[in-house]
Design an enzyme around this catalytic site. Structure first.
Site, short mmCIF file in Angstrom:
data_model
loop_
_atom_site.label_atom_id
_atom_site.label_comp_id
_atom_site.label_asym_id
_atom_site.label_seq_id
_atom_site.Cartn_x
_atom_site.Cartn_y
_atom_site.Cartn_z
N ASP A 197 3.46 -6.60 49.29
CA ASP A 197 4.11 -6.17 47.42
C ASP A 197 5.51 -5.17 48.34
O ASP A 197 5.42 -4.37 49.54
CB ASP A 197 3.86 -5.07 46.79
CG ASP A 197 4.37 -5.41 45.90
OD1 ASP A 197 4.40 -6.04 44.97
OD2 ASP A 197 4.60 -3.88 45.42
N GLU A 235 6.29 -10.38 49.82
CA GLU A 235 7.27 -10.33 48.59
C GLU A 235 9.01 -9.91 49.34
O GLU A 235 9.59 -8.85 49.45
CB GLU A 235 6.68 -9.58 47.74
CG GLU A 235 7.76 -9.90 46.45
CD GLU A 235 7.62 -8.52 45.52
OE1 GLU A 235 8.48 -8.43 44.23
OE2 GLU A 235 7.89 -7.36 45.94
C1 GLC Z 1 6.53 -5.98 42.94
C2 GLC Z 1 5.26 -5.90 42.44
C3 GLC Z 1 6.30 -6.12 41.02
C4 GLC Z 1 5.67 -4.38 40.71
C5 GLC Z 1 7.01 -3.89 41.69
C6 GLC Z 1 6.68 -2.69 42.27
O1 GLC Z 1 8.10 -6.45 42.68
O2 GLC Z 1 5.57 -7.95 41.97
O3 GLC Z 1 5.69 -6.53 39.82
O4 GLC Z 1 5.99 -4.11 39.33
O5 GLC Z 1 6.48 -4.56 43.31
O6 GLC Z 1 4.77 -2.62 42.90
#
Ligand code: GLC
Length: 586
Positions: free
Chosen positions: A252, A312
């Site tokens: 993430d 991500e």
């Molecule tokens: C990423 C996740 C999102 C979350 C953020 C903070 O972007 O996909 O849903 O709010 O990280 O952890």
């Protein structure tokens, strides 16, 4: 694994042939065409698997993102759970999914619905127990499905024991596990950095009169990855889960792992954001080069266990995306290409250029068109008239390209966003803070639509988010019965993807430069498949010259379509948002 699953999908091929979808749609009228010959698919061609198995399992895999709060509620409390997911493994296997990525299911105060983790090595009781998790992994394996967990690397919850210790005093053992600084002056944060969730990025702790840094909510303090003890603790977390049979992680928010130690102010840009704050060029708290060192370390542990790392990665361009693979292929195997999610409208040329650039970058791509943070693809691309065909067309696009693909739960049904219309209904904190310009992410996180019964068949209790009216038509139960449904289309598409060597291993060869028809051939040795997509709302035809793919006078056998393709005078014609996937032969 790919082979194993390939076999089980072959059984589902009923979807492709027995139900007669293709042959019904392609009537005798299109069998004899001028210049192009379109024929119904011969019956025996679809069970080959990729030769040589040169690929790692994840290259051939279709990943499926499960948002556990919303997938299946086994204990009927309105919130999904792990046993719910286990109970749906047959469905996922029949769909043709090879791996599920479960968004965070660890203990959490749920401020950010699990992305605020208070214990990395357990399961939130709301979702079940570690034993339930182990059972899920075991059962999933029996279904040919691997489990990927979501590792929130940038921050913990403020309720994590590490932060509780860190906050307790300036000399606490874990003080330096987070980013603590004095304010610039009384009442002033250390610098101008902003939280992406609408506030300043600094929270003052009155006890020690210092600020801690949080790129997301104040309840999500950023870890200090410059501290070797943090790095070690986080690498150990991955080992804990690998030993429990996890096949990899979706990492993430990797872009924000490191910050400039001098806390240099970010340059201020023109304009304001959705929360009314000045726009910043976040060059001092995002995508710092050190991120790549952390990726390498996570990768070397992953390699010990044969695991895969998905990132991500919100990159600005294909160059940045390429960097996430590592100069020696020693970082992420699967940095997500999220760039297509930012395209406005459907323009064949834009897609053609993008795919060419991604392929030229020389790595194995990972395509994504939707997830739990962005408006559902069905809603984003839909024009109100051809929504189902558009969704089929986009599915055909990213699931037939060379690369891995990550689906989002319910996408295969044509689930649409169900956005709140009143601030008081909003669950996602950013929606309450930013209302009405920022309405939050509830709309794309609604319960999976299993049937046309109460609450979409998700739960007997009132679900945590409301099910949209479209659940009456777009649900698993109904769509299973309908050979023309979105679900039937996806099942056929995934079966093709798993069984056609050209779709698994084939080169990508772009065909033509028509502004509306996006066409390409995937070619592997003698196997070739044409994918033709009409990205417009009107019928289109274009010259079909496949000589660049080695076919002077091609013969096309239809594998899957949502329209009545035609071929006249060497031109291929497709209806609005029509898809043609066809085997090409000489
Ligand atoms: C990423 C996740 C999102 C979350 C953020 C903070 O972007 O996909 O849903 O709010 O990280 O952890």
């Amino acid at each position: 694994m790919a082979g194993e699953h390939g076999r089980s999908v072959a059984n589902n091929e009923i979807g492709v042939r027995k139900e007669g979808y293709v042959s019904r749609r392609i009537g005798a009228a299109v069998l004899a065409l001028l210049g192009l010959l379109l024929a119904a698919l011969p019956a025996q061609t679809q069970t080959k698997s990729a030769e040589g198995d040169k690929h790692a399992w994840w290259q051939d895999a279709v990943f499926y993102e499960v948002y556990p709060r919303s997938f299946a509620d086994s204990n009927n409390n309105g919130i999904g759970d792990l046993n719910g997911i286990t109970s749906k493994l047959d469905y996922l296997q029949q769909l043709g999914v090879n791996a599920i990525w479960i968004t965070p299911c660890f203990p959490s105060p749920q401020v950010d619905f699990g992305y605020d983790v208070s214990d990395y090595e357990s399961i939130d009781p709301m979702y079940g127990t570690l034993a339930d998790f182990d059972k899920l992994v075991t059962e999933a394996k029996k279904h040919g499905i691997r489990v990927i967990l979501d590792f929130v690397v940038n921050h913990t919850s403020d309720q994590h024991k590490w932060f509780i210790n860190s906050k307790s005093s300036k000399t606490a053992e874990k003080r330096d596990w987070y980013i603590w600084r004095d304010g610039k002056a009384p009442g002033q944060p250390p610098n101008n950095w902003l939280s992406t969730f609408g506030t300043t990025a600094w929270a003052l702790d009155p006890k020690t009169n210092q600020y801690y840094y949080h790129y997301f909510y104040p309840q999500q303090p950023d870890l200090n990855w410059r501290n070797p003890a943090v790095e070690k603790a986080m690498l150990d977390v991955t080992r804990f889960w690998y030993k429990r049979g996890v096949a990899g992680f979706r990492l993430d928010a990797v872009d924000t792992l490191y910050e400039d130690p001098n806390l240099t102010d970010d340059p201020v840009l023109a304009g304001t954001d959705k929360f009314g704050r000045p726009n910043l060029d976040e060059k001092f708290n995002k995508k710092l080069p050190e991120v790549h060192d952390a990726m390498k370390k996570l990768r070397s542990v992953a390699d010990e266990y044969g695991a895969v790392l998905i990132g991500e990665t919100w990159t600005a361009n294909v160059g940045e995306l390429r960097d996430y693979y590592g100069t020696k292929n020693d970082e992420l195997q699967m940095p997500m290409d999220l760039l297509m999610t930012g395209f406005k409208g459907l323009h064949a040329d834009e897609y053609r250029k993008h795919i060419a650039a991604v392929n030229a970058a020389g790595h194995w791509p990972t395509y994504v068109i939707t997830n739990h943070d962005i408006v559902r693809s069905y809603t984003r691309y839909g024009d109100g008239t051809h929504n189902d065909d558009i969704a089929k067309m986009m599915a055909a696009l990213y699931l037939t390209l060379r690369g891995s693909a990550i689906m989002y739960y319910g996408e295969e049904l044509g689930m649409e966003n169900n956005d709140p219309t009143r601030k008081e209904d909003v669950q996602d904190p950013i929606g309450r803070l930013g209302w009405p310009l920022e309405i939050g992410r509830d709309g794309e996180r609604t319960p999976m639509q299993w049937s046309n019964g109460a609450n979409g068949g998700f739960s007997k209790a009132k679900p945590w988010l409301p099910v949209p009216p479209s659940a009456k038509t777009h649900n698993v139960e109904n769509e299973m019965q309908d050979p023309n449904s979105m679900l039937s289309f996806y099942r056929q598409l995934l079966a093709l993807r798993h069984n056609e060597p050209a779709l698994l291993d084939g080169d990508y060869i772009a065909i033509g430069n028509d502004p509306n028809l996006f066409m390409y051939v995937r070619k592997y040795n003698d196997d070739a498949i044409l994918v033709a997509l009409n990205m417009s709302g009107t019928a289109q035809s274009a010259k079909m010259d496949l000589s660049s793919a080695g076919f002077a006078a091609p013969r096309l056998s239809v594998l899957l379509t949502n329209t009545k393709p035609s071929g006249t005078g060497g031109e291929l014609g497709l209806g609005p948002y029509g898809v043609l996937i066809a085997k090409v032969s000489k």
